[in-house]
Design an enzyme around this catalytic site. Structure first.
Site, PDB file in Angstrom:
ATOM      1  N   SER A 138      31.182  10.865  19.009  1.00 31.47           N
ATOM      2  CA  SER A 138      31.300  11.263  17.765  1.00 31.47           C
ATOM      3  C   SER A 138      32.029  10.426  17.072  1.00 31.47           C
ATOM      4  O   SER A 138      32.832   9.717  17.213  1.00 31.47           O
ATOM      5  CB  SER A 138      32.183  12.583  18.127  1.00 31.47           C
ATOM      6  N   TYR A 151      39.488  16.350  22.784  1.00 29.44           N
ATOM      7  CA  TYR A 151      37.802  15.787  22.488  1.00 29.44           C
ATOM      8  C   TYR A 151      37.642  14.406  22.033  1.00 29.44           C
ATOM      9  O   TYR A 151      37.042  13.912  22.351  1.00 29.44           O
ATOM     10  CB  TYR A 151      37.539  16.824  21.385  1.00 29.44           C
TER      11      TYR A 151
HETATM   12  P1  NAD Z   1      26.930  23.454  20.707  1.00 29.38           P
HETATM   13  O1  NAD Z   1      28.156  24.071  20.950  1.00 29.38           O
HETATM   14  O2  NAD Z   1      26.239  23.848  19.534  1.00 29.38           O
HETATM   15  O3  NAD Z   1      25.985  23.172  21.946  1.00 29.38           O
HETATM   16  C1  NAD Z   1      26.694  22.540  23.077  1.00 29.38           C
HETATM   17  C2  NAD Z   1      25.889  23.020  24.466  1.00 29.38           C
HETATM   18  O4  NAD Z   1      26.466  22.443  25.412  1.00 29.38           O
HETATM   19  C3  NAD Z   1      25.636  24.523  24.526  1.00 29.38           C
HETATM   20  O5  NAD Z   1      24.335  24.801  24.997  1.00 29.38           O
HETATM   21  C4  NAD Z   1      26.594  24.800  25.781  1.00 29.38           C
HETATM   22  O6  NAD Z   1      26.318  25.814  26.662  1.00 29.38           O
HETATM   23  C5  NAD Z   1      26.356  23.468  26.579  1.00 29.38           C
HETATM   24  N1  NAD Z   1      27.285  23.188  27.490  1.00 29.38           N
HETATM   25  C6  NAD Z   1      29.007  23.335  27.407  1.00 29.38           C
HETATM   26  N2  NAD Z   1      29.515  22.862  28.551  1.00 29.38           N
HETATM   27  C7  NAD Z   1      28.739  22.591  29.577  1.00 29.38           C
HETATM   28  C8  NAD Z   1      28.593  22.140  30.671  1.00 29.38           C
HETATM   29  N3  NAD Z   1      29.858  22.357  31.408  1.00 29.38           N
HETATM   30  N4  NAD Z   1      27.579  21.997  31.446  1.00 29.38           N
HETATM   31  C9  NAD Z   1      26.311  22.090  30.748  1.00 29.38           C
HETATM   32  N5  NAD Z   1      26.137  22.578  29.398  1.00 29.38           N
HETATM   33  C10 NAD Z   1      27.183  22.825  28.726  1.00 29.38           C
HETATM   34  O7  NAD Z   1      27.474  21.769  20.192  1.00 29.38           O
HETATM   35  P2  NAD Z   1      26.703  20.679  19.251  1.00 29.38           P
HETATM   36  O8  NAD Z   1      27.486  20.782  17.900  1.00 29.38           O
HETATM   37  O9  NAD Z   1      25.288  20.796  19.432  1.00 29.38           O
HETATM   38  O10 NAD Z   1      27.350  19.356  20.040  1.00 29.38           O
HETATM   39  C11 NAD Z   1      26.474  18.570  20.974  1.00 29.38           C
HETATM   40  C12 NAD Z   1      26.988  17.334  21.251  1.00 29.38           C
HETATM   41  O11 NAD Z   1      27.216  16.709  19.907  1.00 29.38           O
HETATM   42  C13 NAD Z   1      28.250  17.396  21.924  1.00 29.38           C
HETATM   43  O12 NAD Z   1      28.594  16.214  22.764  1.00 29.38           O
HETATM   44  C14 NAD Z   1      29.269  17.073  20.617  1.00 29.38           C
HETATM   45  O13 NAD Z   1      30.409  16.693  21.179  1.00 29.38           O
HETATM   46  C15 NAD Z   1      28.505  16.039  19.718  1.00 29.38           C
HETATM   47  N6  NAD Z   1      28.811  16.362  18.598  1.00 29.38           N
HETATM   48  C16 NAD Z   1      28.841  17.270  17.561  1.00 29.38           C
HETATM   49  C17 NAD Z   1      29.198  17.096  16.318  1.00 29.38           C
HETATM   50  C18 NAD Z   1      28.875  18.443  15.322  1.00 29.38           C
HETATM   51  O14 NAD Z   1      29.756  18.150  14.084  1.00 29.38           O
HETATM   52  N7  NAD Z   1      28.191  19.402  15.687  1.00 29.38           N
HETATM   53  C19 NAD Z   1      29.632  16.042  15.868  1.00 29.38           C
HETATM   54  C20 NAD Z   1      29.770  15.105  16.541  1.00 29.38           C
HETATM   55  C21 NAD Z   1      29.366  14.983  18.102  1.00 29.38           C
HETATM   56  C1  4PL Z   2      34.357  15.313  11.032  1.00 32.35           C
HETATM   57  O1  4PL Z   2      32.543  15.624  16.407  1.00 32.35           O
HETATM   58  O2  4PL Z   2      32.829  14.420  13.501  1.00 32.35           O
HETATM   59  C2  4PL Z   2      34.459  18.487  13.186  1.00 32.35           C
HETATM   60  C3  4PL Z   2      33.469  18.817  15.292  1.00 32.35           C
HETATM   61  N1  4PL Z   2      34.673  17.407  11.925  1.00 32.35           N
HETATM   62  O3  4PL Z   2      32.884  17.839  16.369  1.00 32.35           O
HETATM   63  C4  4PL Z   2      32.619  16.708  15.630  1.00 32.35           C
HETATM   64  C5  4PL Z   2      34.132  16.218  12.204  1.00 32.35           C
HETATM   65  C6  4PL Z   2      33.674  18.016  14.152  1.00 32.35           C
HETATM   66  C7  4PL Z   2      33.392  15.813  13.362  1.00 32.35           C
HETATM   67  C8  4PL Z   2      33.148  16.982  14.379  1.00 32.35           C
END
Ligand code: NAD
Ligand code: 4PL
Length: 244
Positions: A138, A151
């Site tokens: 992230s 996180y």
């Molecule tokens: P989301 O909450 O929309 O989806 C996450 C999924 O992971 C869900 O389907 C959930 O059921 C599953 N999950 C959670 N815990 C679990 C477990 N213990 N075992 C198996 N599955 C599990 O999240 P997202 O925003 O799509 O995030 C996906 C990835 O991207 C994550 O690694 C998150 O940290 C990363 N990320 C997201 C953002 C953002 O802004 N959305 C930014 C940077 C990184």
């Molecule tokens: C800038 O990884 O990169 C909120 C939530 N804000 O998960 C992220 C910023 C979130 C981010 C992220």
């Protein structure tokens, strides 16, 4: 595009959000995609929309659950070419409320989950002399984003894990890379408090628009493909040019 013809890929947390977009991209490239998620119903629903989707229920924080998931994938498909460690909890918790229970829960899922899935899958990759591991980190690790201490700490661990593992498995044809998305309009983010940060985050980006899940998936697919065979231990930021 047939980058993934005859390839078997596991995408954790692919029932929704960024993981689902990654699953769709790999599927479009010809892969058999295992949608591995804690949400069994969501995993089945997503897998059903794919051409070659398979749903498996898994809790990535549980060694027994992860080992069973990987054993089933190997039994059904014979190999694992690609592992995308995407499953995570995305919390919004001010530092003063980060208690040990919260800390452990986030580290167990977001960091230990990546270790457990990799541990379970890499031996079959070594036997095949081929593997692509892509870990979802992230931008928060680079920015030190507030209200996400556990996180951000877990994501820092994911980056360290990526770099350290890359050095030990490169000779076996396995690459290990990480992608650092910026704030992205996933299902999880859209349903929670992070959605309020889009305006501020966009003001820091070179490309002033909201990040979509489809903006993240192509970079993950590149690192998971043969085209990235000489790229390993890398952290690729995908954040619309948030250069701070
Ligand atoms: P989301 O909450 O929309 O989806 C996450 C999924 O992971 C869900 O389907 C959930 O059921 C599953 N999950 C959670 N815990 C679990 C477990 N213990 N075992 C198996 N599955 C599990 O999240 P997202 O925003 O799509 O995030 C996906 C990835 O991207 C994550 O690694 C998150 O940290 C990363 N990320 C997201 C953002 C953002 O802004 N959305 C930014 C940077 C990184
Ligand atoms: C800038 O990884 O990169 C909120 C939530 N804000 O998960 C992220 C910023 C979130 C981010 C992220």
């Amino acid at each position: 595009m047939s980058d993934f013809e005859n390839r078997v890929a596991i995408v954790t947390g692919a029932a929704q959000g960024i993981g689902r977009a990654i699953a769709e991209k790999l599927d479009a490239g010809g892969a058999t995609v295992v949608v591995a998620d804690l949400n069994a119903e969501g995993a089945s629903e997503t897998a059903g929309t794919l051409q070659r989707g398979q749903a498996v229920e898994v809790d990535v924080s549980s060694p027994e659950s992860v080992d069973a998931m990987v054993a089933k994938v190997l039994e059904d498909n014979g190999k694992i070419d690609v592992l995308v460690n995407n499953a995570a909890i995305v919390p919004f918790v001010p530092w003063e409320d980060v208690d040990l229970e919260h800390w452990r829960k986030i580290i167990d899922t977001n960091l230990t989950g990546t270790y457990l899935c990799t541990r379970a899958a890499w031996k079959s990759m070594r036997e095949a002399g081929y593997g692509r591991i892509v870990n979802i980190a992230s931008n928060t690790f680079l920015a030190g984003t507030p209200n996400m201490n556990a996180y951000v700490s877990a994501k820092g661990g994911v980056v360290g894990f990526t770099r350290a593992l890359a050095t030990e498995v490169g000779a076996d044809g396995i690459t290990v890379n990480a992608v650092a998305p910026g704030l992205t309009a996933s299902d999880g983010v859209l349903a929670g408090p992070h959605a309020e940060a889009f305006d501020f985050v966009q003001s820091l980006q070179a490309i002033p628009r909201r990040g979509e899940t489809s903006d993240i998936a192509p970079t993950v697919a590149f690192l998971a493909s043969d085209r990235a065979s000489y790229v390993t231990g890398e952290l690729l930021r995908v954040n619309g040019g948030m250069l701070t």
